[in-house]
Scaffold this motif. Sequence first.
Motif, PDB file in Angstrom:
ATOM      1  N   ALA A 226     137.579  60.243 -31.659  1.00 39.32           N
ATOM      2  CA  ALA A 226     138.574  60.141 -32.732  1.00 39.32           C
ATOM      3  C   ALA A 226     138.031  60.705 -34.036  1.00 39.32           C
ATOM      4  CB  ALA A 226     138.998  58.683 -32.909  1.00 39.32           C
ATOM      5  N   ARG A 227     136.774  60.417 -34.342  1.00 41.52           N
ATOM      6  CA  ARG A 227     136.166  60.978 -35.562  1.00 41.52           C
ATOM      7  C   ARG A 227     136.070  62.487 -35.463  1.00 41.52           C
ATOM      8  NH1 ARG A 227     132.745  56.409 -35.083  1.00 41.52           N
ATOM      9  NH2 ARG A 227     131.153  57.690 -34.066  1.00 41.52           N
ATOM     10  N   TRP A 228     135.738  63.000 -34.265  1.00 37.41           N
ATOM     11  CA  TRP A 228     135.652  64.450 -34.097  1.00 37.41           C
ATOM     12  C   TRP A 228     137.010  65.102 -34.330  1.00 37.41           C
ATOM     13  CZ3 TRP A 228     138.190  67.910 -30.948  1.00 37.41           C
ATOM     14  CH2 TRP A 228     137.718  69.229 -30.984  1.00 37.41           C
ATOM     15  N   VAL A 229     138.079  64.480 -33.851  1.00 39.70           N
ATOM     16  CA  VAL A 229     139.427  65.032 -34.054  1.00 39.70           C
ATOM     17  C   VAL A 229     139.728  65.151 -35.543  1.00 39.70           C
ATOM     18  CG1 VAL A 229     141.886  64.561 -33.780  1.00 39.70           C
ATOM     19  CG2 VAL A 229     140.341  64.275 -31.833  1.00 39.70           C
ATOM     20  N   VAL A 230     139.431  64.102 -36.313  1.00 43.52           N
ATOM     21  CA  VAL A 230     139.681  64.144 -37.754  1.00 43.52           C
ATOM     22  C   VAL A 230     138.853  65.249 -38.408  1.00 43.52           C
ATOM     23  CG1 VAL A 230     139.427  62.871 -39.922  1.00 43.52           C
ATOM     24  CG2 VAL A 230     140.375  61.733 -37.912  1.00 43.52           C
ATOM     25  N   ASP A 231     137.573  65.330 -38.058  1.00 44.66           N
ATOM     26  CA  ASP A 231     136.711  66.382 -38.628  1.00 44.66           C
ATOM     27  C   ASP A 231     137.231  67.767 -38.262  1.00 44.66           C
ATOM     28  OD1 ASP A 231     135.094  64.428 -39.702  1.00 44.66           O
ATOM     29  OD2 ASP A 231     133.612  64.509 -38.077  1.00 44.66           O
ATOM     30  N   HIS A 232     137.654  67.930 -37.001  1.00 43.31           N
ATOM     31  CA  HIS A 232     138.172  69.219 -36.543  1.00 43.31           C
ATOM     32  C   HIS A 232     139.423  69.612 -37.325  1.00 43.31           C
ATOM     33  CE1 HIS A 232     139.562  72.384 -33.831  1.00 43.31           C
ATOM     34  NE2 HIS A 232     140.734  71.759 -33.780  1.00 43.31           N
ATOM     35  N   LEU A 233     140.331  68.673 -37.509  1.00 43.30           N
ATOM     36  CA  LEU A 233     141.559  68.973 -38.258  1.00 43.30           C
ATOM     37  C   LEU A 233     141.242  69.348 -39.701  1.00 43.30           C
ATOM     38  CD1 LEU A 233     143.954  66.154 -36.960  1.00 43.30           C
ATOM     39  CD2 LEU A 233     143.916  68.555 -36.259  1.00 43.30           C
ATOM     40  N   ARG A 234     140.322  68.628 -40.309  1.00 44.37           N
ATOM     41  CA  ARG A 234     139.965  68.938 -41.698  1.00 44.37           C
ATOM     42  C   ARG A 234     139.277  70.291 -41.810  1.00 44.37           C
ATOM     43  NH1 ARG A 234     138.225  62.671 -43.183  1.00 44.37           N
ATOM     44  NH2 ARG A 234     140.314  62.053 -43.926  1.00 44.37           N
ATOM     45  N   GLU A 235     138.493  70.667 -40.806  1.00 45.98           N
ATOM     46  CA  GLU A 235     137.881  71.999 -40.804  1.00 45.98           C
ATOM     47  C   GLU A 235     138.936  73.095 -40.733  1.00 45.98           C
ATOM     48  OE1 GLU A 235     135.185  72.068 -37.541  1.00 45.98           O
ATOM     49  OE2 GLU A 235     133.725  70.718 -38.495  1.00 45.98           O
ATOM     50  N   ARG A 236     140.071  72.785 -40.136  1.00 48.17           N
ATOM     51  CA  ARG A 236     141.174  73.748 -40.077  1.00 48.17           C
ATOM     52  C   ARG A 236     142.004  73.750 -41.360  1.00 48.17           C
ATOM     53  NH1 ARG A 236     143.555  72.670 -33.994  1.00 48.17           N
ATOM     54  NH2 ARG A 236     145.394  73.734 -34.849  1.00 48.17           N
ATOM     55  N   GLY A 237     141.609  72.956 -42.338  1.00 49.11           N
ATOM     56  CA  GLY A 237     142.320  72.925 -43.612  1.00 49.11           C
ATOM     57  C   GLY A 237     143.464  71.932 -43.658  1.00 49.11           C
ATOM     58  N   LEU A 367     142.988  57.041 -15.804  1.00 46.21           N
ATOM     59  CA  LEU A 367     142.088  58.150 -15.499  1.00 46.21           C
ATOM     60  C   LEU A 367     141.434  58.699 -16.757  1.00 46.21           C
ATOM     61  CD1 LEU A 367     144.367  60.119 -12.991  1.00 46.21           C
ATOM     62  CD2 LEU A 367     142.493  58.547 -12.452  1.00 46.21           C
ATOM     63  N   GLY A 368     142.010  58.372 -17.917  1.00 45.95           N
ATOM     64  CA  GLY A 368     141.521  58.923 -19.171  1.00 45.95           C
ATOM     65  C   GLY A 368     142.655  59.596 -19.918  1.00 45.95           C
ATOM     66  N   ALA A 369     142.304  60.419 -20.875  1.00 37.98           N
ATOM     67  CA  ALA A 369     143.307  61.069 -21.707  1.00 37.98           C
ATOM     68  C   ALA A 369     142.881  62.497 -22.006  1.00 37.98           C
ATOM     69  CB  ALA A 369     143.498  60.294 -23.007  1.00 37.98           C
ATOM     70  N   VAL A 370     143.864  63.401 -22.041  1.00 34.17           N
ATOM     71  CA  VAL A 370     143.613  64.799 -22.389  1.00 34.17           C
ATOM     72  C   VAL A 370     144.659  65.229 -23.410  1.00 34.17           C
ATOM     73  CG1 VAL A 370     142.496  65.488 -20.245  1.00 34.17           C
ATOM     74  CG2 VAL A 370     144.979  65.555 -20.389  1.00 34.17           C
ATOM     75  N   ALA A 371     144.244  66.023 -24.377  1.00 38.95           N
ATOM     76  CA  ALA A 371     145.169  66.486 -25.414  1.00 38.95           C
ATOM     77  C   ALA A 371     144.865  67.928 -25.768  1.00 38.95           C
ATOM     78  CB  ALA A 371     145.064  65.611 -26.662  1.00 38.95           C
ATOM     79  N   GLY A 372     145.913  68.728 -25.902  1.00 36.92           N
ATOM     80  CA  GLY A 372     145.781  70.092 -26.381  1.00 36.92           C
ATOM     81  C   GLY A 372     146.004  70.132 -27.878  1.00 36.92           C
ATOM     82  N   MET A 373     145.223  70.971 -28.574  1.00 41.54           N
ATOM     83  CA  MET A 373     145.308  71.047 -30.039  1.00 41.54           C
ATOM     84  C   MET A 373     145.416  72.485 -30.499  1.00 41.54           C
ATOM     85  SD  MET A 373     142.435  68.115 -30.853  1.00 41.54           S
ATOM     86  CE  MET A 373     142.710  68.164 -32.612  1.00 41.54           C
ATOM     87  N   GLY A 374     146.222  73.263 -29.763  1.00 41.28           N
ATOM     88  CA  GLY A 374     146.333  74.683 -30.053  1.00 41.28           C
ATOM     89  C   GLY A 374     145.531  75.484 -29.053  1.00 41.28           C
ATOM     90  N   LEU A 375     145.658  76.811 -29.114  1.00 36.42           N
ATOM     91  CA  LEU A 375     144.982  77.669 -28.148  1.00 36.42           C
ATOM     92  C   LEU A 375     143.464  77.464 -28.181  1.00 36.42           C
ATOM     93  CD1 LEU A 375     146.965  81.027 -28.441  1.00 36.42           C
ATOM     94  CD2 LEU A 375     146.926  79.427 -26.519  1.00 36.42           C
TER      95      LEU A 375
END
Length: 457
Positions: A226-237, A367-375
């Motif tokens: 979850a922290r990585w997702v937030v960091d990733h989104l912020r890196e994308r502006g 089984l877990g969770a998978v999410a796409g966040m763009g190409l």
Amino acid sequence: MALIRNNALRPRILIVGGGYLGLVVAQNLLSDLGRGEATVTVVDPNPYMTYQPFLPEVAGGNIEARHAVVPLRRNLRGAEVITGSVASINHEKKFVVIEQDGDEPFELDYDQIVLAAGSVPRTLPIPGLAEEAIGLKRIEEAVALRDHVLGRIAEASLMEDDAERRKALTYVFVGGGFAGIESLAELEDLARAAVAQYDTLTEADLRFVLVEAMGRVMPEVGEAQARWVVDHLRERGIDVYLETFLQDCTDKHIKLSNGEEFDADTIVWNAGVKANPVLVDSDLPLDERGRVTVRADLRVESEEGVVEGAWAAGDNAAVPDLSGEGPGGFCVPNAQHAVRQAPVLAKNLLAAMRGESEFTQYFHKSLGAVAGMGLYKGVSQMGSFEARGVLAWLMHRGYHGYAIPTLDRKVRVFANWGLNLVLGRDVTPLKDLDVPRKAFVEAAHSKPAPKKEPAKA
């Protein structure tokens, strides 16, 4: 009001809802019923099932809209399919009232009922929300959102007023669950690809905002992911606001609980779901959240015991989670559970009709969770195994490409992905989809050309 009665020699199994659960239950029943044993009737407002995990990719332009839906009549040969809405349920007398566009309501009797009506967006009484926001639960919303985002970019490229341009290029997403994150990420990816086609715009002109009331996003994954997702989104502006509420969006003027105010032309609401309100107008037992109360064998249960002839599963049911993982002891409302509950429900329903007393208990460990966040971008968690980036993106596409019902749709979806990888993303907006008669009406009301006087000799 007309009452449509079934042939007494063939009991009717009425399935309320043609979503993932309703479709798969009907398919299982049709394959296992004996000749003339029962009539299977499916009622849904739409003539198709929407594969909701693909809505962000439809909005992002990666999948053609019609390829993310499964036509009911084509895939339920031998069943009655009624395109209409169930307005009320009287289980004591075993009939429902069905409403169809342009027609008088009618009553339909049944012997067994399956409640598979799914969920609707859970909204809050926020000023301006109902008037200005859009959800992402239906295929029509995904298509409209895609064309709206692309249309505002095209219009902004010609704007000279800075304030109007900022408003047109500001996109607010409320809700940081799976649906909210995937929708935000896919549309941000789409917007960046579209902006590259305009000389008057840059990626810096875009502003995407995520508003989440909790202190973290995506509760389906671990803290580190979850922290990585937030960091990733912020890196994308992308501006990510945690522990923040949307307080007002009247006239598309955003007011947040952190004190920030700004204008935004696009407001997307993904802050949770609730059981379909059709259940409220029924005599079936509901819990405090409006869900049908059921046993682990998916029979509806009241305080007095089992409600004979009534079954429920999916988002509109409080299904006990025997694995012990579900919040509050119940299964979470997702496709992973719905696809596995469907065959259990169909098997138990047939067992009850045939006089059997042994029923299968629904048990599934996530089984877990998978999410796409763009190409080429994604996040996944399968037990203790965590993946990010390209690998998670491939896992997301592989799982959902496999999970969407019917071979026809699987082939079309994978073909969409393959063509986009070779030819690139199509970022062409389609105008006036919500008012398709606009051009015709304007032409009909246009003034005729003035007649020319014949030239004199």
